[in-house]
Design a protein around this motif. Structure first.
Motif, PDB file in Angstrom:
ATOM      1  N   TRP A   1       1.245  -0.604  -0.352  1.00  0.00           N
ATOM      2  CA  TRP A   1      -0.225  -0.034  -0.464  1.00  0.00           C
ATOM      3  C   TRP A   1       0.367   1.291  -0.127  1.00  0.00           C
ATOM      4  O   TRP A   1       2.069   1.369   0.794  1.00  0.00           O
TER       5      TRP A   1
ATOM      6  N   PHE B   1      -3.694   3.432  -0.603  1.00  0.00           N
ATOM      7  CA  PHE B   1      -4.370   3.158  -1.864  1.00  0.00           C
ATOM      8  C   PHE B   1      -3.213   2.027  -2.055  1.00  0.00           C
ATOM      9  O   PHE B   1      -2.193   2.442  -1.816  1.00  0.00           O
ATOM     10  N   GLY B   2      -3.871   0.885  -2.566  1.00  0.00           N
ATOM     11  CA  GLY B   2      -2.877  -0.313  -3.064  1.00  0.00           C
ATOM     12  C   GLY B   2      -3.142  -0.165  -4.907  1.00  0.00           C
ATOM     13  O   GLY B   2      -3.142   1.399  -5.224  1.00  0.00           O
ATOM     14  N   PHE B   3      -2.270  -0.604  -5.688  1.00  0.00           N
ATOM     15  CA  PHE B   3      -1.750  -0.667  -6.918  1.00  0.00           C
ATOM     16  C   PHE B   3      -2.308  -2.106  -7.595  1.00  0.00           C
ATOM     17  O   PHE B   3      -2.429  -3.257  -7.019  1.00  0.00           O
ATOM     18  N   PRO B   4      -2.740  -1.840  -8.611  1.00  0.00           N
ATOM     19  CA  PRO B   4      -3.408  -2.657  -8.962  1.00  0.00           C
ATOM     20  C   PRO B   4      -3.421  -3.737 -10.063  1.00  0.00           C
ATOM     21  O   PRO B   4      -3.375  -4.976 -10.748  1.00  0.00           O
TER      22      PRO B   4
ATOM     23  N   CYS C   1       1.620  -1.550 -12.890  1.00  0.00           N
ATOM     24  CA  CYS C   1       1.435  -0.266 -11.994  1.00  0.00           C
ATOM     25  C   CYS C   1       3.093   0.452 -10.932  1.00  0.00           C
ATOM     26  O   CYS C   1       3.294   1.405 -11.097  1.00  0.00           O
TER      27      CYS C   1
ATOM     28  N   SER D   1      -8.850   1.819   3.823  1.00  0.00           N
ATOM     29  CA  SER D   1      -8.703   1.188   2.047  1.00  0.00           C
ATOM     30  C   SER D   1     -10.004   2.344   0.930  1.00  0.00           C
ATOM     31  O   SER D   1     -11.139   2.306   1.249  1.00  0.00           O
TER      32      SER D   1
ATOM     33  N   ASN E   1      -7.470   2.369  -5.574  1.00  0.00           N
ATOM     34  CA  ASN E   1      -6.038   2.005  -6.526  1.00  0.00           C
ATOM     35  C   ASN E   1      -5.110   3.513  -6.694  1.00  0.00           C
ATOM     36  O   ASN E   1      -5.986   4.617  -7.525  1.00  0.00           O
TER      37      ASN E   1
ATOM     38  N   CYS F   1      -3.027   4.206  -9.530  1.00  0.00           N
ATOM     39  CA  CYS F   1      -3.233   3.947 -10.862  1.00  0.00           C
ATOM     40  C   CYS F   1      -5.243   4.554 -11.336  1.00  0.00           C
ATOM     41  O   CYS F   1      -5.382   4.509 -10.494  1.00  0.00           O
TER      42      CYS F   1
ATOM     43  N   SER G   1      -1.050  -7.256 -15.837  1.00  0.00           N
ATOM     44  CA  SER G   1      -1.493  -7.541 -14.088  1.00  0.00           C
ATOM     45  C   SER G   1      -0.108  -8.048 -13.809  1.00  0.00           C
ATOM     46  O   SER G   1       0.258  -8.236 -12.393  1.00  0.00           O
TER      47      SER G   1
END
Length: 499
Positions: free
Chosen positions: A211, A219-222, A226, A247, A250, A252, A262
């Motif tokens: 994160w 925020f995550g990375f898809p 990314c 949460s 994402n 990106c 991916s």
């Protein structure tokens, strides 16, 4: 407006990172030697006008990444202000920067009595800072930004409020180091202690998910692409908890990614290693996707000691219906005078995937070097020695044996196994590495073998083996050479991505 021109022999590439959106809030980005920080709103880039101001925030140049076009399109905001707590020596006078001013010490006794040590001090030009009243009492309350220890609790004054670091990860996110922590004194009394949050822009690995933290949100990375597209590498990531952070979407902007993007990424980036900076060209594959198959191939499916068959990397790829790959182990090329009688031979153990045989199984060489293997569905398994694999019950469909560079996240290079050219000559150095379920195919430019090992440590890989480089170096990306083709070789590592 002034921006930081990097000095001290440091250099950063002017190439933009490949991400299509601005970097996350808090990220340090550079272009043509100037450094900015993306603001908390993610809407401006804030210039950092001097090296001293950069260091006053306990920042590190190895966390600066190339700016992308979206960053450069952001309007430039006001300069980043000075940080708090760092000690500088300007013309042999020691100051502590805090509250936007420089604070001297009336004597060495006061300086030492505050718990400071001379090795904590950085050299710098503070001529643009106004001078505050000097610290004249060793028992005076410590200034904002000083890292303090009270009975094992590490904390700091932040705009007059006492704030504790709840974990090592949070401490490290603010640039903290334990050798800069001093004991609190009786005047550092406080009625309450708040909890310090991660610094905005911190990358945190929480149970295998990475994160980026901004304020109270994460925020995550898809996709891997990314993450790598921002110029980040895994050495940036802290292991810690994000419990309590909200949460969010994402990081990106893309709403969807192709199946391949991916699980696969190709990057070219500059990484600060030891010593200096090195260009790294790298392919990464997500082995947990179930769509990646690793193949090791030899041009001849039997042992060979002279005039051995060889092929180009693309030739190996076409024969195995693969689109990605890297050159294999060191061998004795025909264009080396000393190799005339043993041309194109190699003694490392390599599984010929398509033939299902172990080449050089009985050579008696490489027995105590590591063996990196992959099963029929692409899952990795590392053995510290090839002989350990031989005595195991594990059956690999692909595998390669070569000198170790990194093992269990630590440098594991046996210098006695390197020749003088590998130790001292700078060139292109190849490597294959894994971390958890990620596969890396890597070339490091302008490096000795020890240099390349240190770069791999910086990348944060778990296990890494040395591959050939120099005139043999080749890297195939979607059937196109990113490096090479190089000389023909007796073995190669290939990757298929299944539909």
């Amino acid at each position: 407006m002034a921006t930081l021109i990097v000095g001290s022999g440091l250099f950063f590439s002017a190439n933009f990172a490949s991400a299509a959106t601005p970097h996350p809030s808090g990220t340090l980005v550079q272009n043509n030697g100037s450094i900015w920080q993306i603001d908390d709103a993610g809407s401006k880039r804030l210039p950092i006008s001097s090296q001293e101001k950069f260091f006053s925030h306990r920042l590190s140049f190895d966390r600066v990444v190339p700016a992308n076009a979206a960053d450069m399109a952001l309007p430039e905001g006001v300069e980043v202000p000075w940080g708090d707590g760092v000690l500088f020596a300007d013309n042999s006078v020691i100051y502590q920067v805090s509250g936007g001013k420089k604070h001297g010490f009336t004597s060495a006794e006061v300086f030492l009595g505050q718990g400071f040590k001379f090795e904590m001090v950085k050299n710098g030009d503070l001529s643009k800072l106004s001078e505050a009243e000097a610290i004249n009492n060793s028992k005076a309350k410590h200034l904002d930004g000083t890292l303090l220890n009270s009975n094992g609790m590490i904390w700091t004054w932040d705009k007059g409020e006492a704030k504790a670091f709840p974990s090592e990860a949070v401490f490290f996110s603010h640039g903290g180091t334990y050798n800069h922590v001093v004991a609190s004194n009786t005047n550092d009394n406080h009625s309450a202690v708040k909890v310090m949050a991660y610094k905005s822009g911190t990358l945190v690995n929480d149970g295998g998910a990475v994160w980026v933290v901004k304020g109270a949100s994460k925020f995550g990375f898809p996709s891997v692409s990314c993450f790598l597209g921002f110029g980040f590498n895994f050495s940036f990531v802290l292991n810690g908890s994000t419990e309590g952070y909200n949460s969010s979407a994402n990081i990106c902007a893309e709403n969807s990614v192709s199946a391949n993007s991916s699980i696969y990424a190709y990057t070219k980036q500059n990484i600060i290693g030891n010593p200096g900076q090195f260009e790294v060209r790298m392919e990464t594959f997500d082995l947990s996707s179930g769509k990646v198959r690793v193949i090791t191939d030899t041009a001849y499916d039997q042992d060979c000691t002279a005039t051995c068959p060889v092929a180009s990397l693309k030739g190996y790829a076409e024969a195995n219906n693969a689109s990605y790959g890297i050159n294999g182990t060191y061998f004795c090329p025909v264009d080396y005078t000393e190799c005339k009688s043993i041309a194109n031979s190699f003694f490392w153990k390599v599984i010929d995937t398509k033939a299902g045989v172990m080449v050089n199984e009985r050579s008696g060489l490489g027995e105590n070097d590591p063996f990196l293997t992959f099963d029929s569905v692409g899952q990795p398994k590392y053995f510290s020695r090839w002989s350990d694999y031989k005595s195991s019950n594990f059956t690999a469909s692909a595998g390669i044996n070569s000198p170790s560079l990194v093992e269990n996240g630590r440098l594991n290079l046996d210098m006695s196994k390197l020749d003088e050219k590998q130790k001292t000559s700078r060139g292109v150095r190849g490597a294959i590495a894994v971390k958890n379920k990620t596969l890396y195919l890597i070339h490091v430019y302008g490096a000795t073998v020890p240099d390349s090992a240190n770069v791999l440590l910086t990348l944060g890989v778990e296990h890494a083996l040395l591959l050939d480089g120099g005139g043999t170096a080749a890297l195939l990306n979607d059937n196109k050479y990113e490096i090479g083709p190089g000389r023909a070789m007796p073995n190669a590592v290939l990757v298929q991505i299944l539909p």
